[in-house]
Structures are given as C-alpha cells and as structure tokens.
Write a protein that holds these residues in place. Structure first.
Motif, short mmCIF file in Angstrom:
data_model
loop_
_atom_site.label_atom_id
_atom_site.label_comp_id
_atom_site.label_asym_id
_atom_site.label_seq_id
_atom_site.Cartn_x
_atom_site.Cartn_y
_atom_site.Cartn_z
N ALA A 191 11.39 106.99 24.29
CA ALA A 191 10.58 105.86 24.77
C ALA A 191 9.09 106.21 24.71
O ALA A 191 8.27 105.39 24.31
CB ALA A 191 10.98 105.47 26.18
N ASP A 192 8.76 107.43 25.08
CA ASP A 192 7.36 107.87 25.03
C ASP A 192 6.89 108.01 23.59
O ASP A 192 5.76 107.63 23.25
CB ASP A 192 7.23 109.22 25.75
N ILE A 193 7.76 108.53 22.73
CA ILE A 193 7.41 108.71 21.32
C ILE A 193 7.21 107.35 20.65
O ILE A 193 6.38 107.21 19.73
CB ILE A 193 8.48 109.54 20.60
N ALA A 194 7.94 106.34 21.09
CA ALA A 194 7.78 105.00 20.53
C ALA A 194 6.47 104.36 21.00
O ALA A 194 5.74 103.75 20.21
CB ALA A 194 8.96 104.12 20.93
N ILE A 195 6.15 104.51 22.27
CA ILE A 195 5.07 103.75 22.88
C ILE A 195 3.69 104.36 22.68
O ILE A 195 2.72 103.65 22.31
CB ILE A 195 5.35 103.57 24.39
N PHE A 196 3.54 105.66 22.88
CA PHE A 196 2.18 106.20 23.00
C PHE A 196 1.41 106.36 21.70
O PHE A 196 0.17 106.33 21.73
CB PHE A 196 2.20 107.48 23.85
N PRO A 197 2.03 106.47 20.54
CA PRO A 197 1.23 106.37 19.32
C PRO A 197 0.54 105.01 19.20
O PRO A 197 -0.57 104.92 18.65
CB PRO A 197 2.25 106.59 18.20
N TRP A 198 1.18 103.96 19.71
CA TRP A 198 0.56 102.64 19.70
C TRP A 198 -0.50 102.50 20.78
O TRP A 198 -1.55 101.89 20.55
CB TRP A 198 1.62 101.55 19.85
N VAL A 199 -0.27 103.06 21.96
CA VAL A 199 -1.27 103.01 23.03
C VAL A 199 -2.55 103.71 22.58
O VAL A 199 -3.66 103.30 22.95
CB VAL A 199 -0.71 103.67 24.30
N ARG A 200 -2.39 104.73 21.78
CA ARG A 200 -3.53 105.51 21.29
C ARG A 200 -4.44 104.68 20.37
O ARG A 200 -5.64 104.93 20.30
CB ARG A 200 -2.98 106.73 20.53
N ASN A 201 -3.89 103.68 19.70
CA ASN A 201 -4.65 102.96 18.69
C ASN A 201 -5.80 102.10 19.22
O ASN A 201 -6.89 102.14 18.67
CB ASN A 201 -3.72 102.12 17.83
N PRO A 202 -5.60 101.29 20.26
CA PRO A 202 -6.73 100.47 20.73
C PRO A 202 -7.95 101.28 21.15
O PRO A 202 -9.08 100.89 20.87
CB PRO A 202 -6.13 99.71 21.93
N ALA A 235 16.17 104.10 28.53
CA ALA A 235 15.30 104.54 27.44
C ALA A 235 15.26 103.50 26.33
O ALA A 235 14.18 103.18 25.79
CB ALA A 235 15.79 105.88 26.90
N LEU A 236 16.42 102.95 25.97
CA LEU A 236 16.47 101.98 24.88
C LEU A 236 15.68 100.71 25.21
O LEU A 236 15.07 100.11 24.33
CB LEU A 236 17.92 101.63 24.55
N GLN A 237 15.69 100.30 26.49
CA GLN A 237 14.97 99.08 26.82
C GLN A 237 13.47 99.26 26.58
O GLN A 237 12.79 98.32 26.13
CB GLN A 237 15.23 98.67 28.26
N TRP A 238 12.94 100.47 26.82
CA TRP A 238 11.51 100.70 26.61
C TRP A 238 11.19 100.88 25.12
O TRP A 238 10.09 100.53 24.68
CB TRP A 238 11.04 101.88 27.43
N VAL A 239 12.14 101.41 24.36
CA VAL A 239 11.95 101.43 22.90
C VAL A 239 11.86 100.00 22.38
O VAL A 239 10.99 99.67 21.57
CB VAL A 239 13.09 102.21 22.21
N MET A 240 12.74 99.12 22.87
CA MET A 240 12.72 97.72 22.46
C MET A 240 11.44 97.03 22.93
O MET A 240 10.89 96.17 22.22
CB MET A 240 13.94 96.98 22.99
N PHE A 241 10.97 97.38 24.10
CA PHE A 241 9.72 96.85 24.63
C PHE A 241 8.57 97.17 23.68
O PHE A 241 7.72 96.32 23.40
CB PHE A 241 9.46 97.46 26.01
N GLN A 242 8.57 98.38 23.14
CA GLN A 242 7.53 98.74 22.17
C GLN A 242 7.71 97.97 20.87
O GLN A 242 6.73 97.43 20.32
CB GLN A 242 7.55 100.25 21.90
N MET A 243 8.93 97.91 20.38
CA MET A 243 9.17 97.28 19.09
C MET A 243 8.87 95.78 19.13
O MET A 243 8.31 95.22 18.19
CB MET A 243 10.64 97.49 18.67
N GLY A 244 9.21 95.13 20.23
CA GLY A 244 9.03 93.70 20.31
C GLY A 244 7.70 93.25 20.88
O GLY A 244 7.28 92.10 20.67
N GLY A 245 7.02 94.14 21.63
CA GLY A 245 5.79 93.76 22.30
C GLY A 245 4.59 94.58 21.93
O GLY A 245 3.65 94.11 21.28
#
Length: 233
Positions: free
Chosen positions: A182-193, A115-125
């Motif tokens: 991990a989902d809470i980190a990533i999908f608010p950003w996926v929603r933006n584009p 889970a942490l690796q995907w949180v970091m994936f969102q934060m860094g990428g």
C-alpha cells in the motif's frame, strides 16, 4: 535456461538474463512502484527502458505484452506452475509479487484486504487525480485560460491528501506498523505534486503533516532510493 522467445516483446528487448523477471518500465510514479517493490523483496530482475520519446509503448512488441500501451509491465519466466507469466497494471504487479514471495503483504485475510483497499484507493483515486493535476498545472496550464479544470483537480488532490493525513495519524505506515505494498503504491504518487509537478504550495502540502512525515521516511529507504532511479533516465 528459460525460453522466452514465444513472447514478441523479447524481439525488441532481448533478455540477456532470461531466468530473471523482465521489467519494462520508466521512472514514473507508476513505473517506480514495481522497481521499488523488486528492490525491497530482493527478487532478481532485468530492466528494459521503454522510451516515450521514441514511442516504444506503441510498438507492436510492447502492445503484445500490454495492449493498453502503458508502463510498467513484467514478464516472469517463473510464473504460476513454473510457466512464464506476462502481466501489466502496476497494482496487479505489486499484488502478484507480494503473493509470489510472501513479502510486504499481511498474511492474515483481514490485513490482506486492508492493504488491497489502499492499493485500490491509489489506483482509482490518487494516481488519476494527481496525474490530472500535473497535466493542468505543469504541462498544459498556460494553454488553458479557463482554470476550472485545474482547480477541480487541485481540490480533489487536497481532499485525497486529507484522507491520507487523517488515516496516518497514529500509524507508521498505511497498514499500521507494517510497511508494504500500500505504501509502495501510494507514496511515489504523493511525491510528485511536491516534486516533479511543483504544485506543493498549490495543494497546501505543508498542512498535511502526517503525509509529509511518512513520505520522508519512505524516500529515505535504501530500496526506494535505488528503485526511484530504475531504469536510469
């Protein structure tokens, strides 16, 4: 009742419910990560709007909590050892809240690190690259005749969406069948584009069917619906 008077931020944003976690935020992709998390775990909190229009984020009071002048930030009156804890950076806050409550993070070590690796994936990428895409496409596109900067971030956004799409095949969520940080980190950003930036066609979002599937499920969650509108604009 908790005494938060030692924290200068409470001078500008007084805590009317000082026994509750204090959230300082705006409904941006980074901001709503924390409001969604709080809604999902049911932890009582009090929200304070940090207005960019009046540069609240650069005031001494806010900088006393986050010297990097970014939202979100929290002040938890019941931190480790029962002492107040001030915390900034949305990824760190997600991890803290998950570990504080034992919710939305795998309890086994291997699952936790996945889970942490995907949180970091969102934060860094995902966050930085999608943010730059939005800057050059929505906010500054007309000011730059040279489209190479925009195209660079379009290409990188496509690549990151491809990484997500491949990973999500056969999975309900980022970490298998378990919804979490991990989902809470990533999908608010996926929603933006596809939403606020109006860049869905530019990044070819329609081809990323697994990402679209999970995004649709994500935004339908009642806690997500509530969290996306906190604090109200």
């Amino acid at each position: 009742m908790s005494d938060l008077s030692a924290f200068p931020i409470t001078k500008k944003w007084p805590a009317t419910q000082p026994d509750r976690l204090q959230l300082y935020s705006l409904p941006t992709p980074n901001g709503v990560k924390v409001s969604i998390m709080l809604e999902e775990i049911g932890l009582p909190y009090e929200v304070h709007k940090v207005s960019f229009e009046t540069n609240d984020q650069t005031t001494p009071e806010f900088l006393s909590l986050n010297p990097n002048n970014k939202i979100p930030a929290i002040l938890d009156p019941d931190g480790p050892g029962g002492k107040p804890l001030a915390l900034f950076e949305s990824g760190a806050i997600l991890v803290y809240l998950a570990e504080k409550t034992g919710k939305l993070i795998p309890q086994d070590a291997a699952g936790r690190y996945e889970a942490l690796q995907w949180v970091m994936f969102q934060m860094g990428g995902v966050g930085p690259m999608f943010g730059q895409l939005g800057f050059f496409h929505k906010f500054a596109g007309e000011d730059f005749e040279d489209k190479r900067p925009r195209d660079r971030y379009v290409a990188e956004s496509k690549r990151l969406l491809g990484v997500l799409d491949m990973h999500l095949k056969g999975r309900a969520w980022m970490v298998g069948d378990a919804y979490g940080i991990a989902d809470i980190a990533i999908f608010p950003w996926v929603r933006n584009p596809v939403g606020f930036y109006g860049a869905g066609e530019l990044v070819g979002f329609a081809q990323f069917k697994e990402v679209a599937r999970v995004l649709e499920t994500f935004v339908a969650r009642p806690a997500v619906v509530r969290g996306l509108d906190i604090p109200k604009r």
